[in-house]
Design an enzyme around this catalytic site. Structure first.
Site, short mmCIF file in Angstrom:
data_model
loop_
_atom_site.label_atom_id
_atom_site.label_comp_id
_atom_site.label_asym_id
_atom_site.label_seq_id
_atom_site.Cartn_x
_atom_site.Cartn_y
_atom_site.Cartn_z
CG ASP A 26 -42.67 -7.27 -20.01
OD1 ASP A 26 -42.48 -6.11 -20.13
OD2 ASP A 26 -42.84 -7.69 -18.91
CG ASP B 28 -33.97 32.18 26.43
OD1 ASP B 28 -34.13 33.47 26.46
OD2 ASP B 28 -35.04 31.61 26.02
CG ASP C 233 -31.68 26.87 21.46
OD1 ASP C 233 -32.03 25.91 20.64
OD2 ASP C 233 -31.80 26.85 22.55
CG ASP D 149 -33.85 21.02 24.71
OD1 ASP D 149 -32.64 21.22 24.79
OD2 ASP D 149 -34.69 21.59 24.14
#
Length: 745
Positions: A56, A379, A490, A560
């Site tokens: 249409d 760390d 990290d 983790d």
């Protein structure tokens, strides 16, 4: 193989044959129209699949196309433009900038065919990671298109892997406009697949999660409208992996259609699946257009990250194994791609920030006695770092902790027969650090707006060359002072206030993408300078576990959450796309530090054996029995290394499956050697029940061969093991496991 053909109208068509899959599209009235993506077909010209019906007046068609059935709003496009009659999500949108022009500031974009060429192999993707292939392993189709109004140029790259059912796609946008004025790229998706005849009740499979619960498998029925998985965090994120697949409702591990789309990118991404009222389903993947705009001066180009399309008509398992082989052998690089990875112990969950060199040496001594091969210092070794609120960016040794100094510590650990590894978080900077005092402008920030803290730290502006030079120099200095053979890289917080003091206003929405490009540049520089160092990626666990990072780090810290039972879902979901060799998996303490669950040392080892194996606990506190178990696990790791890391993986039972009636919950998976000469199956009971019955049907074996169970000596035919299975029924306790090693007779 790439086959060219002419359609009935005399326009070019292309049949891309990759392994046992086909991908077909052609030029129709100058537009690139998609026809088919799925199992291999013999016919080239399948344009008859294109729906040609009258619509249409609400469905427009291009002014220069007479047929009223040709509408941009209902046809399947290879690259749908913006604002020219296709009201569905667009893949590209550009705007002429600055100078006054009829097109300035408008975003309408049309993509029309100009020419094409086919080259052997796979052209290298500059400045970004991508799949690589030799000339005899792949062919590449390059299709050149233009916007006829502005003459913006679009280059579409389609690389076909000959032996794998994989097609790699990317887009290059060139500013070759006739006005020679600057161009703003607003949307630049790497790939689009329009499915005209999607199966009823098809689903979108994707991998969702959060910190400590990454990459859970979810299947969602397609709907009329849009489904989207995305990230605006500056990283691919814990929450959604840059992967999705269209699957049929009845697709299982071993049967049914699965068409995966995996984006090789580590930043803001979007994967959108949109179904229109006529059932046309559009799957797109690329850079997230939110907070993205890229300025191109005349003559410059913008290159999108690569999308890898994996096609299977043999279920999710076949799709996964295709991705596994491709990413292990054609994405991971360097000497550690195929070399056996060392078994390591990391001191993080053993000591957290509270350690001295004496404590580290005690752990290392026990590790050496147990046969572990590498010690990794996590760390807390630098600056004045005794907690998470200081010293990020001050990458010099904390001699209050390491009184002997780093070179001496490494030497002592090497003398024990262990390799040495070290932790860095290069992209972070702490308030109060010496680095931020000296270079406050290096922090990612927006002038006049307060800076958000995450994990008590800010993010460095990786778009800056001087920041990257500093990071390279301090890391190179550390690596050069001692025999360091491993880095854990990290990244513990996502981007906020994403601004850069060196970019003009017209380029400030380039920050997110420039950040990622800067990260890639530094990673490439470091791995080139230190090719013998094994780089392991990490982002608060698996927050940046994506294909692009594997280009630099062949293994990634999967999560983790080190709880063995939690890891079943995490590792199963990760295996949907990523091979075992890329998943870093460690045996941790019991009770577990995240969940406080108690699990046997054996089961913790059996689960961790599903990837790059290691330990994450204080070895000095273990009993003699547990230390003896470590020695056995070390031996098993070497014994099964090639089978696990280079074999074919089969997911047998997902942790979410209901099996054997209501006999509790369990999970199982297996690895099969490429030549089917041996197999290793692992079975874990998550939750037992009264009078449980456990049968395990294996997969991937040679049905005509006889296999011997190494533990019992019992012989089975391969077809018996796959069709009837093993009877593993016994009174398991929660969290107990079994491992079956089969050898072909």
């Amino acid at each position: 193989m790439i086959k060219e053909f002419l359609t009935e109208r005399g326009e070019p068509g292309f049949h891309l044959v990759a392994g046992d899959a086909s991908y077909v599209f052609s030029v129709v009235h100058g537009f690139l129209i998609h026809h088919y993506c799925g199992p291999k077909v013999s016919d080239d010209d399948v344009e008859y699949l294109m729906v040609q019906v009258h619509h249409d007046s609400t469905v427009p068609h291009p002014a220069d196309v007479a047929e009223d059935w040709f509408s941009c709003d209902i046809l399947p496009f290879e690259c749908p433009g913006n604002g020219t009659g296709d009201y569905r999500p667009s893949a590209v949108s550009v705007s002429l900038a600055e100078a006054e022009n009829a097109f300035s500031g408008t975003t309408a974009t049309e993509v029309r065919y100009v020419s094409h060429e086919i080259v052997k192999g796979k052209p290298k993707l500059d400045l970004q990671p991508a799949v690589y292939a030799d000339d005899d392993e792949a062919d590449t189709l390059i299709v050149t298109c233009k916007d006829p109004a502005t003459e913006v140029t679009f280059l579409f790259y389609y690389t076909v892997m000959k032996e794998l059912s994989v097609i790699c796609r990317r887009l290059v946008i060139k500013n070759q406009t006739k006005t020679k004025q600057p161009l703003d790229v607003l949307r630049a998706y790497s790939a689009c697949i329009d499915f005209a005849n999607i199966e009823p009740q098809a689903e979108l499979l994707h991998l969702w999660g959060t910190w400590g619960r990454e990459r859970y498998i979810e299947r969602t029925p397609l709907m009329h409208g849009s489904l989207s998985v995305s990230s605006t965090r500056g990283a691919s994120s814990h929450h959604h992996n840059p992967f999705a697949a269209i699957v049929t409702k009845d697709t299982t591990e071993e049967s049914g259609m699965a068409i995966g789309i995996s984006l090789v990118y580590s930043g803001n991404f979007d994967i959108t699946c949109d179904m229109d009222p006529f059932g046309m389903t559009r799957l797109m993947a690329g850079i997230n257009p939110i907070d993205f705009k890229w300025r191109l001066e005349y003559g410059e180009s913008f290159v999108t990250p690569e999308v890898v399309i994996g096609i299977s008509n043999e279920g999710l398992g076949k799709m996964s194994r295709t991705y596994h082989k491709l990413y292990r052998t054609h994405l991971c690089r360097g000497e550690w791609r195929d070399k056996e990875r060392p078994i390591l112990v990391n001191n993080w969950e053993a000591t957290y920030f509270d350690f001295t060199d004496e404590k580290l040496l005690e752990i290392a001594k026990t590790a050496a006695e147990c046969g572990i091969e590498m010690f990794v210092m996590d760390d807390g070794w630098f600056g004045t770092r005794n907690s998470s609120d200081c010293s990020m960016g001050d990458w010099w040794v904390n001699e209050d902790k390491l009184k002997c100094g780093l070179p001496k510590l490494v030497e002592q650990i090497n003398d024990m027969g262990l390799k040495f590894g070290i932790w860095f978080e290069p992209e972070a900077i702490s308030p109060g650090s010496q680095l931020i005092t000296e270079h406050p402008d290096w922090v990612m920030q927006i002038d006049g707006r307060a800076k958000s803290l995450g994990r008590n730290q800010y993010i460095l502006d990786m778009t800056r060359e001087d920041v990257r030079d500093y990071l390279f120099d301090v890391m190179a200095d550390t690596l050069s002072t001692a025999n360091i053979e491993y880095i854990k890289w990290d990244f513990n917080r996502n981007l906020t206030e994403a601004g850069s003091s060196i970019l003009p206003a017209c380029r400030r929405q380039e920050v997110f993408h420039r950040y990622v490009l800067g990260l890639y540049e530094l990673l490439d520089r470091l791995t080139t300078a230190f090719p013998h160092v094994l780089l392991e990626g990490c982002s608060s666990g698996g927050g940046r576990f994506d294909p692009a990072m594997l280009y630099y780090s062949p293994q990634f810290w999967t999560s983790d959450d080190t709880d063995a039972i939690e890891r079943l879902d995490i590792q199963m979901g990760t295996s949907m796309v990523y091979p075992a060799s890329t998943m870093s998996c460690h045996v941790s303490a019991s009770p577990n530090h995240q969940t406080e669950r108690v699990t046997s040392f054996k089961t913790r080892g059996d689960v961790a054996m599903g990837g790059a194996f290691g330990y994450e606990l204080d070895l000095t506190l273990l009993s003699d029995e547990d230390k003896a178990m470590i020695k056995k696990q070390v031996a098993d790791y070497h014994k099964y290394y090639r089978l696990v890391n280079h074999g074919d993986m089969y997911r047998l039972i997902l942790p979410t499956d209901t099996v054997n009636g209501k006999c509790g919950k369990c999970a199982a998976w297996m690895y099969v050697a490429e030549d089917k000469s041996e197999a290793l199956a692992t079975f874990v009971v998550i939750r037992t029940s009264i009078h449980p019955v456990y049968f395990l049907k294996l997969r991937g074996l040679d049905p005509n061969a006889v296999y011997v169970d190494e533990a019992t000596g019992k012989e089975y035919h391969g077809d018996t093991l796959m069709n009837a299975g093993l009877n593993l029924t016994k009174e398991y306790k929660d969290g107990e496991s079994a491992v079956i090693h089969l050898i072909r007779k």
